[in-house]
Scaffold this motif. Structure first.
Motif, PDB file in Angstrom:
ATOM      1  N   ILE A  39       0.817  -1.029   0.080  1.00 50.45           N
ATOM      2  CA  ILE A  39      -0.086  -0.113   0.012  1.00 50.45           C
ATOM      3  C   ILE A  39       0.950   1.171  -0.088  1.00 50.45           C
ATOM      4  O   ILE A  39       1.620   1.484   1.004  1.00 50.45           O
ATOM      5  N   VAL A  40       0.766   1.983  -0.947  1.00 55.66           N
ATOM      6  CA  VAL A  40       1.485   3.211  -1.079  1.00 55.66           C
ATOM      7  C   VAL A  40       0.559   4.532  -1.007  1.00 55.66           C
ATOM      8  O   VAL A  40      -0.381   4.622  -1.634  1.00 55.66           O
ATOM      9  N   THR A  41       0.885   5.212  -0.065  1.00 54.82           N
ATOM     10  CA  THR A  41      -0.019   6.331   0.523  1.00 54.82           C
ATOM     11  C   THR A  41       0.981   7.458   1.170  1.00 54.82           C
ATOM     12  O   THR A  41       1.953   7.453   1.042  1.00 54.82           O
ATOM     13  N   PRO A  60      -0.488  -7.159   4.677  1.00 57.43           N
ATOM     14  CA  PRO A  60      -0.126  -5.958   3.699  1.00 57.43           C
ATOM     15  C   PRO A  60       0.872  -5.463   4.152  1.00 57.43           C
ATOM     16  O   PRO A  60       1.381  -4.907   5.319  1.00 57.43           O
ATOM     17  N   ALA A  61       1.896  -4.840   3.152  1.00 58.26           N
ATOM     18  CA  ALA A  61       2.851  -3.794   3.602  1.00 58.26           C
ATOM     19  C   ALA A  61       2.529  -2.344   3.126  1.00 58.26           C
ATOM     20  O   ALA A  61       1.402  -2.449   2.411  1.00 58.26           O
ATOM     21  N   THR A  62       3.212  -1.543   3.925  1.00 53.89           N
ATOM     22  CA  THR A  62       3.018  -0.018   3.410  1.00 53.89           C
ATOM     23  C   THR A  62       4.104   0.641   3.509  1.00 53.89           C
ATOM     24  O   THR A  62       5.184   0.506   4.158  1.00 53.89           O
ATOM     25  N   ALA A  63       4.073   1.667   2.455  1.00 54.99           N
ATOM     26  CA  ALA A  63       4.884   2.623   2.206  1.00 54.99           C
ATOM     27  C   ALA A  63       4.426   4.016   2.148  1.00 54.99           C
ATOM     28  O   ALA A  63       3.308   4.163   1.532  1.00 54.99           O
ATOM     29  N   VAL A  64       4.862   5.009   3.034  1.00 57.51           N
ATOM     30  CA  VAL A  64       4.262   6.186   3.288  1.00 57.51           C
ATOM     31  C   VAL A  64       5.363   7.261   2.664  1.00 57.51           C
ATOM     32  O   VAL A  64       6.458   7.014   2.972  1.00 57.51           O
ATOM     33  N   ILE A  89      -1.101  -0.923  -4.144  1.00 59.59           N
ATOM     34  CA  ILE A  89      -2.327  -0.221  -3.899  1.00 59.59           C
ATOM     35  C   ILE A  89      -1.967   1.249  -3.557  1.00 59.59           C
ATOM     36  O   ILE A  89      -1.134   1.791  -2.672  1.00 59.59           O
ATOM     37  N   ALA A  90      -2.436   2.388  -4.432  1.00 60.51           N
ATOM     38  CA  ALA A  90      -2.120   3.625  -4.217  1.00 60.51           C
ATOM     39  C   ALA A  90      -3.231   4.259  -3.478  1.00 60.51           C
ATOM     40  O   ALA A  90      -4.388   4.395  -4.181  1.00 60.51           O
ATOM     41  N   ILE A  97      -0.331   8.206  -6.000  1.00 60.61           N
ATOM     42  CA  ILE A  97      -0.818   7.437  -7.254  1.00 60.61           C
ATOM     43  C   ILE A  97       0.318   7.781  -8.247  1.00 60.61           C
ATOM     44  O   ILE A  97       0.484   6.611  -8.796  1.00 60.61           O
ATOM     45  N   ASP A  98       0.682   8.913  -8.675  1.00 60.97           N
ATOM     46  CA  ASP A  98       1.668   9.168  -9.332  1.00 60.97           C
ATOM     47  C   ASP A  98       3.072   8.284  -9.102  1.00 60.97           C
ATOM     48  O   ASP A  98       3.570   7.786 -10.291  1.00 60.97           O
ATOM     49  N   ILE A  99       3.287   8.287  -7.934  1.00 61.46           N
ATOM     50  CA  ILE A  99       4.701   7.553  -7.430  1.00 61.46           C
ATOM     51  C   ILE A  99       4.351   6.051  -7.931  1.00 61.46           C
ATOM     52  O   ILE A  99       5.198   5.212  -8.393  1.00 61.46           O
ATOM     53  N   ALA A 100       3.135   5.582  -7.133  1.00 65.08           N
ATOM     54  CA  ALA A 100       3.007   4.026  -7.552  1.00 65.08           C
ATOM     55  C   ALA A 100       2.889   3.817  -8.834  1.00 65.08           C
ATOM     56  O   ALA A 100       3.198   2.509  -9.294  1.00 65.08           O
TER      57      ALA A 100
END
Length: 350
Positions: A39-41, A60-64, A89-90, A97-100
């Motif tokens: 999850i990219v947020t 799930p893993a998360t990247a902030v 998942i962005a 969204i652009d980075i993901a």
């Protein structure tokens, strides 16, 4: 002998409406993706909806991410290599969204777009907008496999972000005119279907601007569907042409000369007032564009963008240098003409 071919990449699932964030897991399940989701947020959307998203997936893993940049894309790729995700998942606005989107393209995995704001058509398009120094790059990438847009969240987002999304869509009106001009004068490949879809979407917002109001889910519904249509038009065209013409060149130049003053959508909205005037003159639709933006509480002048007159005129006279794309600004316009256009449309007051 007819040998023309095309490859149109579109989202397989588009889910829009009240409370649909809780259906994200089901929507992803229908894509038959395998592996662990990453999850990219960014901080705010993670606080608002991150736990609801994570609760729908196993491990799930998360990247902030804090900013949209090529460095951020590289950092996300490094994170992904450690996590080994099956898909991304962005969750959020333009930055995640652009980075993901770019990272997923480089990694060779799919991604799902979960917008929490309706500030631009990147939520569904196959383009990423990444700033670098004093410029902004529009980079091709695959569109999302699915879009899940919860109108409850989007209606609660800051109103200025929604008005920026509306202005971005309205600017499609002049982008399509530039595209048609390029077809007539430079034989640029043109898609009647993509052009008509983009133009219809812009006209829909112009004609219904008085119905779009802050805090209303019905308004969020209209705006998100318009953004989806704009993204689909770009996918059909295979380029950003249906949604990017001279008005975007002006905005990109403002990003260079007056960075951080205004939102992208607001800049292209004001620019489209002037480019419509260039296309059609005093009797064109520039006043309808201006009035629709005003109805939406979006800027219609340089001052409302936080940009002084000289900066606006400088951007208008130099925007044609940004990229090799034929528009109404081809060859540039001189300062006197730029002042006349900006004054006649009320973008500057002299």
């Amino acid at each position: 002998m007819f040998e023309k071919t095309t490859w149109i990449k579109l989202p397989r699932n588009v889910l829009v409406g009240h409370g649909v964030l809780d259906d994200l897991g089901e929507a992803v399940g229908e894509l038959y993706l395998t592996g662990r989701p990453l999850i990219v947020t960014s901080p705010t959307p993670d606080d608002i909806a991150g736990d609801r998203v994570r609760a729908q997936f196993d491990d799930p893993a998360t990247a902030v991410v804090e900013e949209a940049s090529f460095d951020a894309v590289e950092e996300l790729k490094e994170t992904a290599e450690a996590v080994d995700p099956g898909y991304l998942i962005a969750l959020g606005g333009g930055k995640p969204i652009d980075i993901a989107k770019m990272a997923a393209d480089h990694l060779g995995v799919g991604f799902v777009s979960v917008p929490t704001v309706a500030s631009h058509d990147g939520i569904v398009s196959g383009r990423s907008s990444i700033p670098e120094g004093d410029t902004r790059h529009s980079v091709a990438a695959d569109p999302p496999l699915a879009v899940v847009a919860d109108t409850t969240l989007i209606a609660d987002a800051p109103w200025r972000l929604t008005t920026a999304g509306c202005a971005d869509i309205i600017s499609n009106y002049t982008a399509v005119k530039d595209w048609r001009l390029a077809r007539r004068l430079r034989n640029v490949e043109y898609s009647e279907y993509a052009g008509a879809l983009s133009e219809m979407t812009a006209e829909l917002l112009v004609e219904n601007a008085d119905m779009i109001r802050p805090g209303l889910e019905e308004s969020a519904w209209v705006v998100v569907k318009a953004l989806v249509s704009s993204g689909v038009a770009m996918s059909i065209a295979g380029s950003s042409r249906p949604a990017s013409g001279a008005e975007h060149l002006i905005s990109h130049q403002l990003d260079r000369t007056a960075p951080g003053r205004a939102l992208h959508g607001h800049q292209v909205g004001v620019a489209s007032i002037m480019t419509e005037y260039l296309h059609s003159g005093e009797n064109g639709e520039w006043a309808a564009i201006r009035d629709a933006l005003a109805e939406l509480d979006a800027p219609t002048t340089a001052a409302e963008l936080g940009i002084d007159d000289a900066e606006l005129i400088a951007a208008l006279t130099s925007a044609h240098e940004i990229r090799d794309r034929y528009t109404i600004l081809q060859g540039g316009i001189n300062e006197a003409a730029a002042i006349e256009v900006a004054t006649a449309t009320g973008v500057i007051d002299r």
